[in-house]
Design an enzyme around this catalytic site. Sequence first.
Site, PDB file in Angstrom:
ATOM      1  N   ASP A   7     -18.997   1.316  12.703  1.00 26.73           N
ATOM      2  CA  ASP A   7     -19.841   1.911  11.715  1.00 26.73           C
ATOM      3  C   ASP A   7     -20.466   1.884  10.673  1.00 26.73           C
ATOM      4  OD1 ASP A   7     -18.651   0.595   9.173  1.00 26.73           O
ATOM      5  OD2 ASP A   7     -16.794   1.588   8.867  1.00 26.73           O
ATOM      6  N   HIS A   8     -20.797   2.114   9.616  1.00 25.43           N
ATOM      7  CA  HIS A   8     -21.997   2.224   8.761  1.00 25.43           C
ATOM      8  C   HIS A   8     -21.957   0.984   7.724  1.00 25.43           C
ATOM      9  CE1 HIS A   8     -18.533   3.706   6.331  1.00 25.43           C
ATOM     10  NE2 HIS A   8     -19.318   3.454   5.013  1.00 25.43           N
ATOM     11  N   CYS A  64     -17.448  -3.052  11.766  1.00 24.51           N
ATOM     12  CA  CYS A  64     -17.149  -2.501  10.403  1.00 24.51           C
ATOM     13  C   CYS A  64     -16.991  -3.337   9.176  1.00 24.51           C
ATOM     14  CB  CYS A  64     -15.552  -1.134  10.307  1.00 24.51           C
ATOM     15  SG  CYS A  64     -13.965  -2.600  10.160  1.00 24.51           S
ATOM     16  N   GLY A  65     -16.644  -3.008   8.032  1.00 21.10           N
ATOM     17  CA  GLY A  65     -17.471  -4.061   6.780  1.00 21.10           C
ATOM     18  C   GLY A  65     -15.785  -5.448   7.318  1.00 21.10           C
ATOM     19  N   THR A  66     -15.443  -5.049   7.053  1.00 23.65           N
ATOM     20  CA  THR A  66     -14.031  -6.198   7.607  1.00 23.65           C
ATOM     21  C   THR A  66     -13.751  -6.087   8.882  1.00 23.65           C
ATOM     22  OG1 THR A  66     -11.851  -5.281   6.892  1.00 23.65           O
ATOM     23  CG2 THR A  66     -12.944  -5.294   5.429  1.00 23.65           C
ATOM     24  N   GLY A  67     -13.941  -5.349   9.424  1.00 22.34           N
ATOM     25  CA  GLY A  67     -13.092  -5.859  11.278  1.00 22.34           C
ATOM     26  C   GLY A  67     -11.993  -5.146  10.966  1.00 22.34           C
ATOM     27  N   ILE A  68     -11.324  -4.838   9.683  1.00 22.09           N
ATOM     28  CA  ILE A  68      -9.493  -4.284   9.640  1.00 22.09           C
ATOM     29  C   ILE A  68      -9.622  -3.153  10.622  1.00 22.09           C
ATOM     30  CG2 ILE A  68      -8.135  -4.427   8.508  1.00 22.09           C
ATOM     31  CD1 ILE A  68      -8.455  -6.128   7.164  1.00 22.09           C
ATOM     32  N   GLY A  69     -10.511  -2.796  10.035  1.00 21.99           N
ATOM     33  CA  GLY A  69      -9.745  -0.861  10.337  1.00 21.99           C
ATOM     34  C   GLY A  69      -9.806  -0.219  11.519  1.00 21.99           C
ATOM     35  N   MET A  70     -11.583  -1.135  11.851  1.00 20.67           N
ATOM     36  CA  MET A  70     -11.652  -1.028  13.465  1.00 20.67           C
ATOM     37  C   MET A  70     -10.615  -1.844  14.680  1.00 20.67           C
ATOM     38  SD  MET A  70     -13.641   1.110  14.314  1.00 20.67           S
ATOM     39  CE  MET A  70     -16.086   1.343  14.413  1.00 20.67           C
ATOM     40  N   HIS A  97      -5.646 -17.271  25.426  1.00 23.82           N
ATOM     41  CA  HIS A  97      -4.709 -16.736  25.861  1.00 23.82           C
ATOM     42  C   HIS A  97      -3.987 -15.618  25.744  1.00 23.82           C
ATOM     43  CE1 HIS A  97      -4.039 -20.942  23.521  1.00 23.82           C
ATOM     44  NE2 HIS A  97      -4.062 -20.523  24.074  1.00 23.82           N
ATOM     45  N   ARG A 136       2.061 -17.774  31.671  1.00 24.57           N
ATOM     46  CA  ARG A 136       3.399 -17.226  30.691  1.00 24.57           C
ATOM     47  C   ARG A 136       2.425 -16.658  29.967  1.00 24.57           C
ATOM     48  NH1 ARG A 136       0.239 -22.125  29.560  1.00 24.57           N
ATOM     49  NH2 ARG A 136       0.251 -22.645  27.019  1.00 24.57           N
ATOM     50  N   HIS A 137       0.640 -16.592  30.084  1.00 20.40           N
ATOM     51  CA  HIS A 137      -0.084 -15.896  29.069  1.00 20.40           C
ATOM     52  C   HIS A 137       0.590 -14.315  29.900  1.00 20.40           C
ATOM     53  CE1 HIS A 137      -0.999 -19.470  26.205  1.00 20.40           C
ATOM     54  NE2 HIS A 137      -1.776 -19.590  27.208  1.00 20.40           N
TER      55      HIS A 137
HETATM   56  C1  RB5 Z   1     -15.979   1.062   4.896  1.00 17.92           C
HETATM   57  O1  RB5 Z   1     -16.161   1.219   3.200  1.00 17.92           O
HETATM   58  C2  RB5 Z   1     -14.946   0.214   5.216  1.00 17.92           C
HETATM   59  O2  RB5 Z   1     -13.977   0.397   4.572  1.00 17.92           O
HETATM   60  C3  RB5 Z   1     -15.629  -0.052   6.924  1.00 17.92           C
HETATM   61  O3  RB5 Z   1     -16.380  -0.617   7.289  1.00 17.92           O
HETATM   62  C4  RB5 Z   1     -13.802  -1.525   6.883  1.00 17.92           C
HETATM   63  O4  RB5 Z   1     -14.091  -2.141   6.246  1.00 17.92           O
HETATM   64  C5  RB5 Z   1     -12.281  -0.588   7.254  1.00 17.92           C
HETATM   65  O5  RB5 Z   1     -11.703  -1.364   7.413  1.00 17.92           O
END
Ligand code: RB5
Length: 146
Positions: A7-8, A64-70, A97, A136-137
Amino acid sequence: MIAIACDHAGVELKNSIIQLLRERGLTYTDFGTNTRESVDYPDYAKAAADAVASGHAERGILICGTGIGMSIAANKVRGIRCALCGDVFSAEAARRHNDSNVLALGARVTGEGLALKITEVWLDTRFDDADDPNGRHRRRIARIEG
Ligand code: RB5
C-alpha cells in the site's frame, strides 16, 4: 515468479525489494501500488495472494505500514500461509516449519536493511518437510487447511 504488492506506506521498501529480486535474477509481478496516494491494503493483498493461490506465482511478498493488515487480508485467501516477519529467526522458521508462501513486512516497523535480510532468508530457506510426505510440519499445515 514472485507476486509483490504494497500500500502507500510500503512503496519505498517494495522498490528496494524489487531491486533485490532483480539482482537475484528472480522474476516478479508488481501488483502496485506505486504512489504515496492513500489506498486500501486489502485490495493489493488479495491481488497478490490470488496469484499465489492460483499457482501463477510461486510466492508473494506484501508490504504495508505494519504488515498486519496485509497479513490478515492475505490469510483469508484459501491456500495462503502469510507470515508477518520482523526478524530473521521468524523468517527462517516461517519457511522451515510453516512453508509460508507469502511474506508480510511492516515498512514503518522494520528498517530497510533488516527487511532485505529477512526477505533473503525467507526466499532462500526450504520447507523442512519438502521431501517428507509424512512430516509433522506437513501434517500440521494440512490441519490448518481443513
Ligand atoms: C496505512 O495507514 C496503514 O494502516 C497500513 O499501511 C497498514 O499498516 C495496515 O495494517
